[in-house]
Write a protein that holds these residues in place. Structure first.
Motif, PDB file in Angstrom:
ATOM      1  N   THR A 113     -35.161 -95.068 -37.541  1.00 58.75           N
ATOM      2  CA  THR A 113     -34.984 -93.837 -36.775  1.00 58.75           C
ATOM      3  C   THR A 113     -33.527 -93.498 -36.496  1.00 58.75           C
ATOM      4  OG1 THR A 113     -36.024 -92.657 -34.965  1.00 58.75           O
ATOM      5  CG2 THR A 113     -34.959 -94.690 -34.392  1.00 58.75           C
ATOM      6  N   CYS A 114     -32.639 -94.423 -36.860  1.00 60.52           N
ATOM      7  CA  CYS A 114     -31.230 -94.305 -36.450  1.00 60.52           C
ATOM      8  C   CYS A 114     -30.565 -93.046 -37.017  1.00 60.52           C
ATOM      9  CB  CYS A 114     -30.475 -95.542 -36.905  1.00 60.52           C
ATOM     10  SG  CYS A 114     -28.713 -95.465 -36.604  1.00 60.52           S
ATOM     11  N   SER A 115     -29.973 -92.270 -36.118  1.00 55.33           N
ATOM     12  CA  SER A 115     -29.300 -91.041 -36.549  1.00 55.33           C
ATOM     13  C   SER A 115     -28.124 -91.366 -37.458  1.00 55.33           C
ATOM     14  CB  SER A 115     -28.772 -90.267 -35.342  1.00 55.33           C
ATOM     15  OG  SER A 115     -29.592 -90.455 -34.238  1.00 55.33           O
ATOM     16  N   ALA A 116     -27.363 -92.394 -37.112  1.00 57.53           N
ATOM     17  CA  ALA A 116     -26.208 -92.755 -37.930  1.00 57.53           C
ATOM     18  C   ALA A 116     -26.664 -93.261 -39.300  1.00 57.53           C
ATOM     19  CB  ALA A 116     -25.385 -93.825 -37.223  1.00 57.53           C
ATOM     20  N   GLY A 117     -27.754 -94.006 -39.278  1.00 53.96           N
ATOM     21  CA  GLY A 117     -28.264 -94.571 -40.526  1.00 53.96           C
ATOM     22  C   GLY A 117     -28.781 -93.513 -41.491  1.00 53.96           C
ATOM     23  N   ASP A 174     -24.317 -95.743 -44.448  1.00 54.21           N
ATOM     24  CA  ASP A 174     -24.947 -97.012 -44.814  1.00 54.21           C
ATOM     25  C   ASP A 174     -25.387 -97.834 -43.605  1.00 54.21           C
ATOM     26  OD1 ASP A 174     -24.483 -96.509 -47.418  1.00 54.21           O
ATOM     27  OD2 ASP A 174     -22.646 -97.705 -47.556  1.00 54.21           O
ATOM     28  N   PHE A 175     -25.054 -97.394 -42.424  1.00 53.43           N
ATOM     29  CA  PHE A 175     -25.227 -98.228 -41.235  1.00 53.43           C
ATOM     30  C   PHE A 175     -26.682 -98.686 -41.032  1.00 53.43           C
ATOM     31  CE2 PHE A 175     -25.710 -98.365 -36.459  1.00 53.43           C
ATOM     32  CZ  PHE A 175     -25.125 -99.605 -36.337  1.00 53.43           C
ATOM     33  N   ASN A 176     -26.839 -99.977 -40.814  1.00 48.43           N
ATOM     34  CA  ASN A 176     -28.172-100.561 -40.593  1.00 48.43           C
ATOM     35  C   ASN A 176     -28.139-101.353 -39.292  1.00 48.43           C
ATOM     36  OD1 ASN A 176     -30.417-102.308 -40.564  1.00 48.43           O
ATOM     37  ND2 ASN A 176     -30.567-102.268 -42.790  1.00 48.43           N
ATOM     38  N   ILE A 177     -28.725-100.786 -38.265  1.00 52.79           N
ATOM     39  CA  ILE A 177     -28.628-101.409 -36.944  1.00 52.79           C
ATOM     40  C   ILE A 177     -29.385-102.739 -36.863  1.00 52.79           C
ATOM     41  CG2 ILE A 177     -30.389 -99.789 -36.049  1.00 52.79           C
ATOM     42  CD1 ILE A 177     -27.688-101.651 -34.025  1.00 52.79           C
ATOM     43  N   ARG A 178     -30.550-102.820 -37.515  1.00 50.40           N
ATOM     44  CA  ARG A 178     -31.285-104.092 -37.443  1.00 50.40           C
ATOM     45  C   ARG A 178     -30.498-105.209 -38.113  1.00 50.40           C
ATOM     46  NH1 ARG A 178     -33.135-107.087 -40.638  1.00 50.40           N
ATOM     47  NH2 ARG A 178     -33.243-105.577 -42.316  1.00 50.40           N
ATOM     48  N   LYS A 183     -20.046 -96.925 -36.131  1.00 51.62           N
ATOM     49  CA  LYS A 183     -20.787 -95.762 -36.625  1.00 51.62           C
ATOM     50  C   LYS A 183     -21.871 -95.321 -35.646  1.00 51.62           C
ATOM     51  CE  LYS A 183     -20.059 -96.297 -41.536  1.00 51.62           C
ATOM     52  NZ  LYS A 183     -20.347 -97.373 -42.487  1.00 51.62           N
ATOM     53  N   CYS A 184     -22.253 -96.227 -34.762  1.00 52.93           N
ATOM     54  CA  CYS A 184     -23.310 -95.883 -33.796  1.00 52.93           C
ATOM     55  C   CYS A 184     -22.797 -94.845 -32.811  1.00 52.93           C
ATOM     56  CB  CYS A 184     -23.766 -97.137 -33.057  1.00 52.93           C
ATOM     57  SG  CYS A 184     -24.772 -96.773 -31.625  1.00 52.93           S
ATOM     58  N   MET A 185     -23.626 -93.832 -32.576  1.00 53.47           N
ATOM     59  CA  MET A 185     -23.236 -92.753 -31.653  1.00 53.47           C
ATOM     60  C   MET A 185     -23.846 -92.947 -30.277  1.00 53.47           C
ATOM     61  SD  MET A 185     -23.886 -89.735 -34.401  1.00 53.47           S
ATOM     62  CE  MET A 185     -25.477 -90.341 -34.858  1.00 53.47           C
ATOM     63  N   LEU A 186     -24.484 -94.068 -30.090  1.00 51.77           N
ATOM     64  CA  LEU A 186     -25.131 -94.382 -28.806  1.00 51.77           C
ATOM     65  C   LEU A 186     -26.118 -93.290 -28.368  1.00 51.77           C
ATOM     66  CD1 LEU A 186     -22.122 -95.936 -26.877  1.00 51.77           C
ATOM     67  CD2 LEU A 186     -24.034 -97.124 -27.952  1.00 51.77           C
ATOM     68  N   CYS A 187     -26.789 -92.729 -29.336  1.00 53.53           N
ATOM     69  CA  CYS A 187     -27.733 -91.666 -29.009  1.00 53.53           C
ATOM     70  C   CYS A 187     -28.992 -92.212 -28.344  1.00 53.53           C
ATOM     71  CB  CYS A 187     -28.113 -90.894 -30.263  1.00 53.53           C
ATOM     72  SG  CYS A 187     -29.114 -91.859 -31.394  1.00 53.53           S
ATOM     73  N   GLY A 188     -29.308 -93.477 -28.615  1.00 53.29           N
ATOM     74  CA  GLY A 188     -30.449 -94.097 -27.939  1.00 53.29           C
ATOM     75  C   GLY A 188     -31.805 -93.849 -28.572  1.00 53.29           C
ATOM     76  N   LYS A 189     -31.828 -93.216 -29.729  1.00 57.54           N
ATOM     77  CA  LYS A 189     -33.128 -92.991 -30.381  1.00 57.54           C
ATOM     78  C   LYS A 189     -33.822 -94.317 -30.701  1.00 57.54           C
ATOM     79  CE  LYS A 189     -34.022 -90.034 -33.740  1.00 57.54           C
ATOM     80  NZ  LYS A 189     -33.723 -89.481 -35.077  1.00 57.54           N
ATOM     81  N   CYS A 190     -33.019 -95.302 -31.125  1.00 53.26           N
ATOM     82  CA  CYS A 190     -33.588 -96.608 -31.488  1.00 53.26           C
ATOM     83  C   CYS A 190     -34.332 -97.221 -30.305  1.00 53.26           C
ATOM     84  CB  CYS A 190     -32.502 -97.536 -32.001  1.00 53.26           C
ATOM     85  SG  CYS A 190     -31.043 -97.591 -30.958  1.00 53.26           S
ATOM     86  N   THR A 191     -33.774 -97.033 -29.099  1.00 52.61           N
ATOM     87  CA  THR A 191     -34.412 -97.598 -27.905  1.00 52.61           C
ATOM     88  C   THR A 191     -35.778 -96.948 -27.672  1.00 52.61           C
ATOM     89  OG1 THR A 191     -32.196 -97.838 -27.033  1.00 52.61           O
ATOM     90  CG2 THR A 191     -33.990 -98.147 -25.481  1.00 52.61           C
ATOM     91  N   LEU A 194     -27.816-103.276 -26.217  1.00 54.27           N
ATOM     92  CA  LEU A 194     -27.486-104.361 -27.146  1.00 54.27           C
ATOM     93  C   LEU A 194     -26.216-104.020 -27.934  1.00 54.27           C
ATOM     94  CD1 LEU A 194     -28.994-106.974 -28.249  1.00 54.27           C
ATOM     95  CD2 LEU A 194     -29.789-105.530 -30.097  1.00 54.27           C
ATOM     96  N   ILE A 195     -26.158-102.771 -28.380  1.00 57.49           N
ATOM     97  CA  ILE A 195     -25.006-102.349 -29.176  1.00 57.49           C
ATOM     98  C   ILE A 195     -23.727-102.388 -28.337  1.00 57.49           C
ATOM     99  CG2 ILE A 195     -23.994-100.357 -30.375  1.00 57.49           C
ATOM    100  CD1 ILE A 195     -27.078 -99.683 -31.018  1.00 57.49           C
ATOM    101  N   MET A 196     -23.820-101.861 -27.096  1.00 59.24           N
ATOM    102  CA  MET A 196     -22.652-101.892 -26.204  1.00 59.24           C
ATOM    103  C   MET A 196     -22.181-103.331 -25.993  1.00 59.24           C
ATOM    104  SD  MET A 196     -22.475 -98.655 -24.663  1.00 59.24           S
ATOM    105  CE  MET A 196     -22.401 -98.639 -22.888  1.00 59.24           C
TER     106      MET A 196
HETATM  107  S1  SF4 Z   1     -28.024 -95.509 -30.556  1.00 58.69           S
HETATM  108 FE1  SF4 Z   1     -29.428 -96.416 -32.031  1.00 58.69          FE
HETATM  109  S2  SF4 Z   1     -30.302 -94.691 -33.137  1.00 58.69           S
HETATM  110 FE2  SF4 Z   1     -28.463 -93.923 -32.090  1.00 58.69          FE
HETATM  111  S3  SF4 Z   1     -26.852 -94.134 -33.598  1.00 58.69           S
HETATM  112 FE3  SF4 Z   1     -26.809 -95.989 -32.385  1.00 58.69          FE
HETATM  113  S4  SF4 Z   1     -28.096 -97.443 -33.498  1.00 58.69           S
HETATM  114 FE4  SF4 Z   1     -28.529 -95.411 -34.342  1.00 58.69          FE
END
Ligand code: SF4
Ligand code: SF4
Ligand code: SF4
Lengths: 117, 342
Positions: free
Chosen positions: A46-50, A54-58, A84-92, A104-106
């Motif tokens: 679901t990641c917007s950046a992904g 190429d970004f893969n958060i998992r 590359k993460c925009m901290l949009c929070g969709k993944c959460t 986790l990303i922060m």
């Molecule tokens: S917050 Fe999650 S969904 Fe949004 S860009 Fe970062 S890793 Fe991707």
């Protein structure tokens, strides 16, 4: 300059005997919900950046928790570049295990910065 | 009155015998070992509620105290033949065949001869029987029961690795099926190990985690949440010994697409369930042997306790991998089927 057509290859294997377990430990202390991760990849899907890079958060949080942080900083590989993460929070929102992925990303960013300094 | 024989005094056999006996039907219960109860006697705790297995065993044992039950321990059944195969003419009044169990005749037989754990020696690459740190899940259960989990030199282990699907879902072992309860058993044992050794690192390597039963998925969560058990998706392909008696394992962390290695004090192989020798031999003799040596029921939905042989019933893990509670229920269903035929 390498004047010959070969170089020394480093092992690709993840060696858990040498991994820095403290990093994972600190990450878990800061974001206890990360314990529940089952590696489903919902966050990556679901990641917007992904969607555009190429970004893969998992993959990024897995590498971090296996102690493979040299891939993440100071010169990150393109698929695990936390900047590359925009901290949009969709993944959460989509995580089936309720992992606070944004937190986790922060925390990963913070721990990587601390590690450098 | 019809003569009833039950072969195997495990959970399914005991449950069926006690139900039939309590309704006034005499049964003869055959058991090859010196004691009844089958595989429960090896267990420490039962998933998903961590019930004390030995307390459950005592309750099961007490069900056999019924004058209608004749328990014959140390009696291995080597012959199970209906009159139409054995070639003798005797038939009972209702025209159903007579069954020969060793040298005695019965009208009705319930096959409840159960399973046997997969022999881990067959997976030589995993080092069982070669390196002292490699154990089966049965040996781990014993260490848990005795509250004495130790490494190959007698100390508390600092790291324990569990490997799922040993002898199940494996072309090389000839077993394509899933043994159904090793996943949850590994999670149970991982939790028990952490309870006894809080500072020990515990890893579970899996191909798929099949947490199908009530409370299983929650146990998996508990293992992650309260006990910090690490789950890694990847199959350990080989194990080797280190000079100090530990085990080095190799796997792929498939979620990262990278090979992985580590040393561990213990490697616990979650062995699957295979048809027991008795199941294989007797099912073959009376021509109801199905895939992998398990006994075949007449129909998996509607007639799962009956077989294609008239008068022969099947219950428990002689048919397929089954949990303890499923086996008990299945023994009860078989008893009911027998009752309706009387
Ligand atoms: S917050 Fe999650 S969904 Fe949004 S860009 Fe970062 S890793 Fe991707
Ligand atoms: S969505 Fe949640 S459980 Fe799935 S990989 Fe991402 S963090 Fe882990
Ligand atoms: S229950 Fe789990 S460990 Fe056992 S065979 Fe099935 S998938 Fe493998």
């Amino acid at each position: 300059m390498n004047r010959f057509g070969f170089q020394i290859s480093t092992a690709r294997s993840i060696d858990l005997d040498r991994a820095d377990a403290k990093l994972r430990q600190r990450l878990l202390e800061a974001v206890p919900s990360y314990r529940y991760c089952i590696g489903c990849g919902g966050c990556t899907a679901t990641c917007s950046a992904g969607a555009f890079t190429d970004f893969n958060i998992r993959k990024t949080h897995f590498l971090f928790s296996r102690g493979e942080v040299d891939k993440l900083s100071p010169t990150p590989m393109p698929d695990v570049d936390l900047n590359k993460c925009m901290l949009c929070g969709k993944c959460t929102l989509v995580c089936p295990r309720g992992v606070n992925t944004r937190g986790l990303i922060m925390q990963m960013r913070q721990l990587l910065v601390n590690k450098q300094s | 009155m019809k003569q009833i024989a039950i072969l195997g005094a495990g959970p399914a056999g005991i449950e069926a015998a006690s139900l039939l006996a309590s309704l006034g039907h005499p049964v003869t219960l055959y058991e090859k070992e010196s004691e009844p109860l089958g595989n429960i006697t090896d267990k420490a705790f039962l998933f998903p509620n961590f019930a004390d297995a030995q307390e459950v065993a005592v309750t099961m044992r007490a069900k056999l105290d019924n004058p209608n039950i004749t328990l014959r321990c140390n009696t291995e059944v080597t012959q199970l033949l209906p009159s139409y195969i054995a070639g003798f003419q005797e038939e009972n009044l209702t025209g159903t065949p007579v069954w020969k169990v060793n040298d005695e005749l019965y009208d009705i037989v319930l096959l409840a001869t159960g399973y046997t754990p997969f022999d881990a020696h067959r997976k030589e690459e995993l080092g069982y029987g070669i390196y002292p740190g490699v154990h089966t899940s049965l040996e781990m259960e014993k260490m848990i029961r005795e509250k004495r989990i130790i490494n190959s030199v007698g100390d508390s282990p600092k790291r324990i690795v569990f490997l799922q699907c040993v002898g199940s879902r494996d072309e090389k072992s000839g077993n394509h099926y899933c043994s159904k309860l090793c996943c949850v058993t590994a999670v149970k044992q991982a939790i028990e190990a952490k309870k006894q050794l809080p500072y020990c690192e515990v890893y579970v390597f899996y191909m798929d985690l099949r947490m199908w039963g009530q409370g299983f998925e929650e146990m998996y969560r508990t293992a992650q949440q309260d006990y910090g058990v690490n789950f890694i998706r990847g199959r350990i392909s080989e194990a080797g010994g280190t000079f100090d008696g530990r085990v080095q394992i190799k796997a792929e962390d498939t979620l990262l697409g990278r090979p992985m290695k580590m040393t561990s004090d213990l490697l616990v192989l979650m062995v699957g369930m295979e048809a027991s020798k008795g199941t294989r031999e007797l099912a073959t003799q009376c021509r109801i042997c199905g895939e992998y040596g398990f006994a075949q029921s007449k129909d998996p939905h509607l007639h799962d306790c009956q077989s294609d042989a008239p008068g022969l019933y099947v219950a428990g893990a002689c048919k397929r991998p089954m949990t303890l509670s499923d086996s008990i229920n299945d023994g009860r269903s078989a008893a009911y089927e027998i009752l309706t035929s009387l």
